[in-house]
Motif scaffolding. Sequence first.
Motif, PDB file in Angstrom:
ATOM      1  N   GLU A 111      38.411 -51.888 -37.445  1.00 11.09           N
ATOM      2  CA  GLU A 111      37.936 -53.256 -37.649  1.00 11.09           C
ATOM      3  C   GLU A 111      37.394 -53.515 -39.051  1.00 11.09           C
ATOM      4  N   GLN A 112      36.802 -52.504 -39.689  1.00 16.02           N
ATOM      5  CA  GLN A 112      36.174 -52.703 -40.999  1.00 16.02           C
ATOM      6  C   GLN A 112      37.014 -52.166 -42.159  1.00 16.02           C
ATOM      7  N   GLY A 113      38.072 -51.426 -41.878  1.00 19.37           N
ATOM      8  CA  GLY A 113      38.980 -50.963 -42.929  1.00 19.37           C
ATOM      9  C   GLY A 113      38.533 -49.724 -43.679  1.00 19.37           C
ATOM     10  N   ALA A 114      37.597 -48.950 -43.120  1.00 16.76           N
ATOM     11  CA  ALA A 114      37.160 -47.722 -43.784  1.00 16.76           C
ATOM     12  C   ALA A 114      38.276 -46.674 -43.746  1.00 16.76           C
ATOM     13  N   ILE A 115      38.290 -45.804 -44.752  1.00 18.18           N
ATOM     14  CA  ILE A 115      39.240 -44.687 -44.796  1.00 18.18           C
ATOM     15  C   ILE A 115      38.500 -43.409 -45.170  1.00 18.18           C
ATOM     16  N   PHE A 116      39.154 -42.284 -44.942  1.00 19.20           N
ATOM     17  CA  PHE A 116      38.699 -41.008 -45.468  1.00 19.20           C
ATOM     18  C   PHE A 116      39.412 -40.819 -46.804  1.00 19.20           C
ATOM     19  N   ALA A 117      38.694 -40.970 -47.900  1.00 26.08           N
ATOM     20  CA  ALA A 117      39.300 -40.872 -49.230  1.00 26.08           C
ATOM     21  C   ALA A 117      39.296 -39.424 -49.709  1.00 26.08           C
ATOM     22  N   THR A 118      40.414 -39.006 -50.276  1.00 26.28           N
ATOM     23  CA  THR A 118      40.545 -37.677 -50.879  1.00 26.28           C
ATOM     24  C   THR A 118      40.830 -37.776 -52.379  1.00 26.28           C
ATOM     25  N   HIS A 119      41.173 -38.991 -52.840  1.00 24.94           N
ATOM     26  CA  HIS A 119      41.500 -39.222 -54.251  1.00 24.94           C
ATOM     27  C   HIS A 119      40.759 -40.464 -54.758  1.00 24.94           C
ATOM     28  N   GLN A 120      40.343 -40.395 -56.004  1.00 23.88           N
ATOM     29  CA  GLN A 120      39.696 -41.533 -56.665  1.00 23.88           C
ATOM     30  C   GLN A 120      40.434 -41.775 -57.977  1.00 23.88           C
ATOM     31  N   ASN A 121      40.922 -43.009 -58.123  1.00 25.44           N
ATOM     32  CA  ASN A 121      41.664 -43.384 -59.336  1.00 25.44           C
ATOM     33  C   ASN A 121      42.790 -42.402 -59.647  1.00 25.44           C
ATOM     34  N   GLY A 122      43.500 -41.992 -58.592  1.00 27.44           N
ATOM     35  CA  GLY A 122      44.662 -41.127 -58.753  1.00 27.44           C
ATOM     36  C   GLY A 122      44.371 -39.646 -58.892  1.00 27.44           C
ATOM     37  N   LYS A 123      43.099 -39.244 -58.889  1.00 27.78           N
ATOM     38  CA  LYS A 123      42.740 -37.835 -59.037  1.00 27.78           C
ATOM     39  C   LYS A 123      42.077 -37.331 -57.766  1.00 27.78           C
ATOM     40  N   ARG A 124      42.418 -36.100 -57.415  1.00 31.68           N
ATOM     41  CA  ARG A 124      41.787 -35.471 -56.256  1.00 31.68           C
ATOM     42  C   ARG A 124      40.284 -35.396 -56.486  1.00 31.68           C
ATOM     43  N   MET A 125      39.514 -35.752 -55.475  1.00 32.77           N
ATOM     44  CA  MET A 125      38.056 -35.766 -55.592  1.00 32.77           C
ATOM     45  C   MET A 125      37.519 -34.335 -55.485  1.00 32.77           C
ATOM     46  N   SER A 126      36.713 -33.950 -56.456  1.00 30.69           N
ATOM     47  CA  SER A 126      36.093 -32.629 -56.438  1.00 30.69           C
ATOM     48  C   SER A 126      34.718 -32.737 -55.787  1.00 30.69           C
ATOM     49  N   VAL A 127      34.144 -31.602 -55.431  1.00 28.29           N
ATOM     50  CA  VAL A 127      32.806 -31.590 -54.851  1.00 28.29           C
ATOM     51  C   VAL A 127      31.816 -32.235 -55.820  1.00 28.29           C
ATOM     52  N   ARG A 128      31.984 -31.993 -57.095  1.00 29.44           N
ATOM     53  CA  ARG A 128      31.101 -32.573 -58.107  1.00 29.44           C
ATOM     54  C   ARG A 128      31.189 -34.105 -58.123  1.00 29.44           C
ATOM     55  N   ASN A 129      32.345 -34.637 -57.742  1.00 27.35           N
ATOM     56  CA  ASN A 129      32.567 -36.088 -57.757  1.00 27.35           C
ATOM     57  C   ASN A 129      32.758 -36.651 -56.352  1.00 27.35           C
ATOM     58  N   LEU A 130      31.859 -36.289 -55.444  1.00 26.24           N
ATOM     59  CA  LEU A 130      31.775 -36.825 -54.083  1.00 26.24           C
ATOM     60  C   LEU A 130      32.856 -36.312 -53.143  1.00 26.24           C
ATOM     61  N   GLY A 131      33.660 -35.356 -53.562  1.00 26.87           N
ATOM     62  CA  GLY A 131      34.733 -34.841 -52.729  1.00 26.87           C
ATOM     63  C   GLY A 131      34.316 -33.590 -51.975  1.00 26.87           C
ATOM     64  N   PRO A 132      35.203 -32.992 -51.284  1.00 31.21           N
ATOM     65  CA  PRO A 132      36.637 -33.230 -51.342  1.00 31.21           C
ATOM     66  C   PRO A 132      37.093 -34.478 -50.585  1.00 31.21           C
ATOM     67  N   MET A 133      36.161 -35.081 -49.854  1.00 31.58           N
ATOM     68  CA  MET A 133      36.542 -36.237 -49.053  1.00 31.58           C
ATOM     69  C   MET A 133      35.294 -37.068 -48.789  1.00 31.58           C
ATOM     70  N   MET A 134      35.489 -38.397 -48.724  1.00 40.62           N
ATOM     71  CA  MET A 134      34.378 -39.286 -48.381  1.00 40.62           C
ATOM     72  C   MET A 134      34.871 -40.451 -47.555  1.00 40.62           C
ATOM     73  N   VAL A 135      33.957 -41.053 -46.806  1.00 40.51           N
ATOM     74  CA  VAL A 135      34.264 -42.289 -46.090  1.00 40.51           C
ATOM     75  C   VAL A 135      33.961 -43.429 -47.039  1.00 40.51           C
ATOM     76  N   ILE A 136      34.943 -44.305 -47.230  1.00 37.78           N
ATOM     77  CA  ILE A 136      34.745 -45.457 -48.113  1.00 37.78           C
ATOM     78  C   ILE A 136      35.161 -46.723 -47.364  1.00 37.78           C
TER      79      ILE A 136
END
Length: 168
Positions: A111-136
């Motif tokens: 209903e709200q359109g959330a996803i499990f994101a693994t990439h940000q701006n075309g790059k795989r998300m690292s632990v340092r940058n909120l990865g490896p995965m986040m709910v957005i």
Amino acid sequence: MRFLYIPLALILSFSSALYALDTPTGRTILTVTGAIKTTNSDQGAIFDMAMLNALPRHSVATHNLWTEGLNTYEGFAAADLLKLLGNKGNVLQVTALNDYMTEIPVSDFIEQGAIFATHQNGKRMSVRNLGPMMVIYPFDSNENVRSDIYYSRSIWQIKHIKSIITTE
């Protein structure tokens, strides 16, 4: 001596049901447990990044409280993951690497359109940058999710999801 005749099609369908979920070949990124039918290990359903990237891809372009500017997040829909696992739960307990845990209704992803994101701006998300995965959530395009409730559900550095059945 008697032989039991079992049609080959029945054997193949039974064995493919048992092994419907591949075993990861890379480092385990995510473990899913709880009210699911399909697993691939004693711990539940375990996934490496290649398995997560093989799920149908979805993207959300949005601003948020944790990063600067407009960012495009790409990942998978919970519905695709949960369908693969034969989910019976209606709430997901999502846990981060630092053991922060939040509960997210499955309906948020539909209903709200959330996803499990693994990439940000075309790059795989690292632990340092909120990865490896986040709910957005799509904060820019859905004003209903611009509240503390949804901000608190936007968990990052996800390691574990437990599907639970609630009566609410």
